[in-house]
Design an enzyme around this catalytic site. Structure first.
Site, PDB file in Angstrom:
ATOM      1  N   ASN A 483     -15.906  83.288 -36.336  1.00 26.25           N
ATOM      2  CA  ASN A 483     -16.320  82.859 -37.674  1.00 26.25           C
ATOM      3  C   ASN A 483     -15.410  81.726 -38.114  1.00 26.25           C
ATOM      4  O   ASN A 483     -14.319  81.939 -38.626  1.00 26.25           O
ATOM      5  CB  ASN A 483     -16.238  84.041 -38.633  1.00 26.25           C
ATOM      6  N   ASP A 484     -15.875  80.511 -37.916  1.00 27.36           N
ATOM      7  CA  ASP A 484     -15.080  79.326 -38.221  1.00 27.36           C
ATOM      8  C   ASP A 484     -14.656  79.246 -39.675  1.00 27.36           C
ATOM      9  O   ASP A 484     -13.830  78.414 -40.043  1.00 27.36           O
ATOM     10  CB  ASP A 484     -15.918  78.067 -37.927  1.00 27.36           C
ATOM     11  N   CYS A 485     -15.269  80.055 -40.499  1.00 24.43           N
ATOM     12  CA  CYS A 485     -15.018  79.968 -41.934  1.00 24.43           C
ATOM     13  C   CYS A 485     -14.054  81.034 -42.436  1.00 24.43           C
ATOM     14  O   CYS A 485     -13.793  81.121 -43.632  1.00 24.43           O
ATOM     15  CB  CYS A 485     -16.339  80.058 -42.677  1.00 24.43           C
TER      16      CYS A 485
END
Ligand code: BGC
Ligand code: NOJ
Length: 812
Positions: A483-485
């Site tokens: 999850n890049d966020c």
């Protein structure tokens, strides 16, 4: 509501109106030269790298406007129209776009003239071919004019829409006969040029956009040269170079004429660049064009492309009573896997081609759905990816496809990356049985002096997780994991700061439960590879680490009814009942369970039931709930999106198959298939007006329940969903899973799915598999026979050199 239909016999999606909710595109090209092409003939082309070698120009911020493409104009008296509807948008009497596997066909008809265009990139050549046929279907003779149109990009697509003070003075062209040569910057530093040619004498041409269009208030919709029926024979110098041919065509009643256009990319050796002073050496262009002069040449190249795909799509085929499953498995899902393998996340209508290149984690995952198609290409890709790894096991998060060098703007520090290399390599070795790749000498950070066997890279990947742990002994998350966020070390408080690179790459405490789940899954696959290579001690060490991780996941990683997502930089839980928002996340539920964590002790079922209760919607499973309604400094980008979009409670299609696979692990075929169906394009097609993106491929994201446009898709095509869904349906639901010892066949199907057959090519063998389910169970193999002989278990033992296996499975 639908905007077309599937033509499964021809493997095409047939779009019956140009006014689709969004541009519905296709990809042309298999290896070096690529084009994106929409159902109104919008799009662009590039050679190898959408950023560095962009051939034609596309305008940004352009979905759904979709401006710029490779267009044909027909001028018939005072009526000007395009076979693909745009850019004139003249209403057509007939319109059809057929997106096929590696090609697109358009048919437009107006006032008795029919124009059919076939566009494809032939195998082995760096060009796009457009075969244009004009037919007079009326009863009187017609004199019409055909104009072609492409706008050149000045190669570097990043500079092209920015640096006008320079760009408006660099454009250069040459024209010879019916071929227009784009030679901007063809000087000492560049040895490549592009061409646009047609196989007939032309009645005029244009290479200056302004002269073709005319000034002020004009554009592609009403170019002056077309309106007046008179090309200017303009020679661009600076400004905006284009390529347009004018062909005057007389058609008797019932007559057809066909023209072959070629848009190509050519290179010259450094010491043979010029024909004479300042004039391009045209030999490579001549050689390319010589191959595509007649319609027969084109037919031959097109047949070769179709045969190539016929062959590829025989690697895995299913015949079941469910047409939608057959269609997705046999055609579209595998096709999308090829496209994601080629593009990673670089060039789509939502990825500009100037941002990300090849993603380390993305490309490793793409391999999972591609490796059975062309294992040799997967092999090279693994080596390219591993070459961007650092000595400590971490990795450049992205690399540029042309240079294959790591991208230092984004750098490293995404702590899931190392394990994905194990995932991709394991999939390749299980598929191909080729262990020589593990001995292949592969550099670190592209430095050949630091080359070491690939197996050693995998060890570094594994050890990176072993040695980077936080207070709960869970893996450190770094800049983010899958999850890049989830930017737990970022703490950005000002706009403009990149969530991914601001703040320290490694905080001392922020931890990821998800990486823990990955470690269990891929730690075991690493151990298998160690055993295969005869290193039992290392395999045992790996298994011991994995066992310990399992315990940690079931204690510090367990929240009572589901898995915790992470611990933030203050060691507070993320994705827990204790949180004010974002109490449950999908990723650790799917991944821990598919890795087998908590299956024997009950946590797995609890976690999956919580997913159903808290995260499920009609359109798929949301990534988290409740959505973040305010920005959380300690969490980062995830809380920057409006509720329901992207990582903030959107339906991220990518991790839906993880949950579906997890359901097969616990044997619940009904639920696994229910999840499969919700995001499956063939099912989603029925409500295309809500979903809006192409109904033949997956999108990255569908807006979640909190969003204004719940059910709307975004970011179609380039998503790990393609590979993971193919893994899910082919290896877990239909159940044909490659192991080191041979194909394992252990389906997990919904009630009523019935008997089915699969043909699977695996290593040198073709496996004709019949699955019978007399008692209608969801999972379980009661009996397996191979060539009529009963074999224990459900793995068909691999026999070197054996060509055909007749396998019968009886579920029960
Ligand atoms: C997106 C992510 C993506 C990332 C890439 C973010 O803005 O929400 O989906 O992975 O950018 O850097
Ligand atoms: C899209 C990115 O390409 C991928 O790498 C990432 O895992 C997902 N977004 C989730 O953030």
């Amino acid at each position: 509501m639908k905007f077309g239909y599937f033509d499964d016999d021809r493997r095409e999606y047939v779009i019956t109106t140009p006014e689709t909710p969004l541009p519905w595109i296709n990809y042309l090209g298999c290896s070096d030269f690529f084009s994106l092409i929409s159902n109104t003939m919008g799009g662009y082309s590039f050679y190898k790298d959408a950023k560095l070698l962009r051939i034609t120009r596309y305008r940004y911020n352009d979905v759904p406007l979709d401006i710029n493409g490779k267009y044909f104009y027909v001028k018939d008296g005072d009526t000007i129209w395009n076979p693909g509807f745009k850019p004139t948008q003249t209403p057509l009497d007939e319109y059809e776009c057929r997106h096929g596997i590696g090609y697109s066909r358009f048919t437009g008809k107006k006032n008795d003239v029919k124009a059919s265009v076939l566009s494809f990139v032939p195998l082995g050549d760096s060009c796009e071919i457009q075969r244009v046929t004009l037919t007079n279907e009326g009863s009187a003779a017609k004199d019409i004019q055909l104009f072609s149109y492409v706008e050149w990009c000045l190669w570097n697509a990043d500079e092209d829409p920015r640096n006008f003070q320079r760009n408006l003075s660099t454009g250069e062209i040459e024209v010879k006969g019916s071929t227009i040569y784009h030679k901007t910057e063809y000087r000492e530093r560049r040895n490549h040029f592009a061409i646009y040619s047609v196989n007939t004498e032309v009645d005029g041409f244009d290479t200056s956009r302004d002269e073709f269009m005319g000034s002020y208030n004009r554009g592609g919709a009403n170019p002056l040269a077309v309106e007046e029926g008179k090309a200017r024979n303009s020679m661009a110098s600076g400004w905006y170079p284009i390529a347009s041919h004018q062909i005057n065509v007389s058609l008797a009643a019932g007559e057809s004429k066909t023209f072959v256009f070629v848009l190509g990319y050519c290179e010259n050796p450094d010491d043979d660049k010029w024909e004479s002073y300042g004039v391009i050496n045209k030999k490579p262009a001549d050689a390319l064009l010589a191959k595509y002069q007649t319609t027969e040449d084109v037919d031959k190249a097109f047949d070769a492309l179709c045969t190539y795909w016929d062959e590829l799509l025989t690697k895995y085929t299913v015949q079941s009573s469910n047409d939608k499953v057959n269609r997705m498995v046999n055609i579209w899902n595998q096709y999308q896997c090829m496209v994601t393998f080629n593009m990673s996340r670089s060039a789509s209508y939502y990825e500009s081609g100037i941002g990300r290149g090849m993603g380390f984690r993305d490309s490793c995952q793409d391999l999972l759905g591609f490796v059975h198609l062309i294992p040799e290409r997967a092999r090279q890709r693994i080596i390219d990816i591993a070459s961007t790894q650092f000595e400590d096991g971490s990795a450049y998060h992205q690399y540029q496809p042309l240079t294959k060098k790591g991208n230092s703007d984004i750098g490293s520090g995404f702590n899931d990356d190392p394990l994905w290399l194990i995932a991709g390599t394991s999939a390749y070795v299980r598929e191909s049985g080729d262990t020589t790749i593990l001995d292949e000498m592969v550099p670190f950070d592209n430095d050949e002096s630091k080359a070491t066997p690939l197996m050693n890279h995998l060890k570094r990947s594994f050890d990176y997780i072993v040695t980077h742990r936080g207070p709960h002994n869970l893996p450190l998350i770094g800049r983010a994991d899958w999850n890049d966020c989830l930017n737990l070390n970022c703490h950005s408080l000002h706009p403009g700061e990149s969530f991914q690179t601001f703040g320290p790459s490694e905080g001392p405490v922020a931890e990821s439960v998800f990486i823990g789940g990955m470690f269990v899954k891929y730690g075991l696959e690493y151990a298998d590879l160690c055993e295969l290579m005869g290193d039992q001690a290392e395999a045992d060490r790996a298994k011991k680490e994995v066992e310990e991780m399992k315990k940690i996941l079931l204690t510090a990683g367990w929240d009572g009814d589901w898995f915790v997502r992470a611990y933030d930089s203050s060691s507070n839980k993320v994705g827990s009942k204790e949180c004010e928002e974002g109490q449950i996340y999908i990723e650790p539920q799917g991944f821990c369970v598919l890795a087998g964590v908590g299956v024997e002790t009950g946590e797995a079922i609890k976690a999956l039931d919580s997913v159903k209760e808290k995260l499920d919607t009609d359109y798929g499973i949301m990534i988290l709930q409740p959505a973040y309604t305010r920005y959380h400094e300690e969490l980062g980008e995830v809380s920057s999106y409006p509720p329901g979009y992207k990582e903030n409670a959107g339906i991220f299609c990518h991790n839906n198959p993880w949950v579906s696979i997890a359901e097969t692990v616990v044997g619940r075929g009904d639920r696994a298939f229910e999840i499969y169906k919700k995001t499956c394009p063939a099912y989603v097609e029925e409500f295309s007006e809500i979903h809006r993106t192409e109904p033949y491929v997956y999108s990255q994201m569908v807006a979640g329940r909190d969003a204004k446009f719940h059910g709307e898709g975004k970011n179609s095509w380039l998503t790990g969903t393609a590979a993971w869904t193919f893994v899910n349906i082919s290896q877990y639901i239909l159940g044909v899973y490659p192991t080191h010892k041979g194909l394992q066949i252990d389906p997990c199907v919904p009630d009523g799915f019935g008997d089915f057959t699969i043909t699977r090519k695996f290593r040198e063998g073709t496996y004709n598999i019949t699955v019978k389910n007399p008692n209608g169970v969801q999972k379980g193999v009661a009996r397996m026979t191979v060539d009529g002989q009963e074999v224990e278990g459900c793995i068909v033992p691999y026999e070197k050199g054996k060509e055909t296996y007749e396998v019968e499975i009886t579920m029960g």
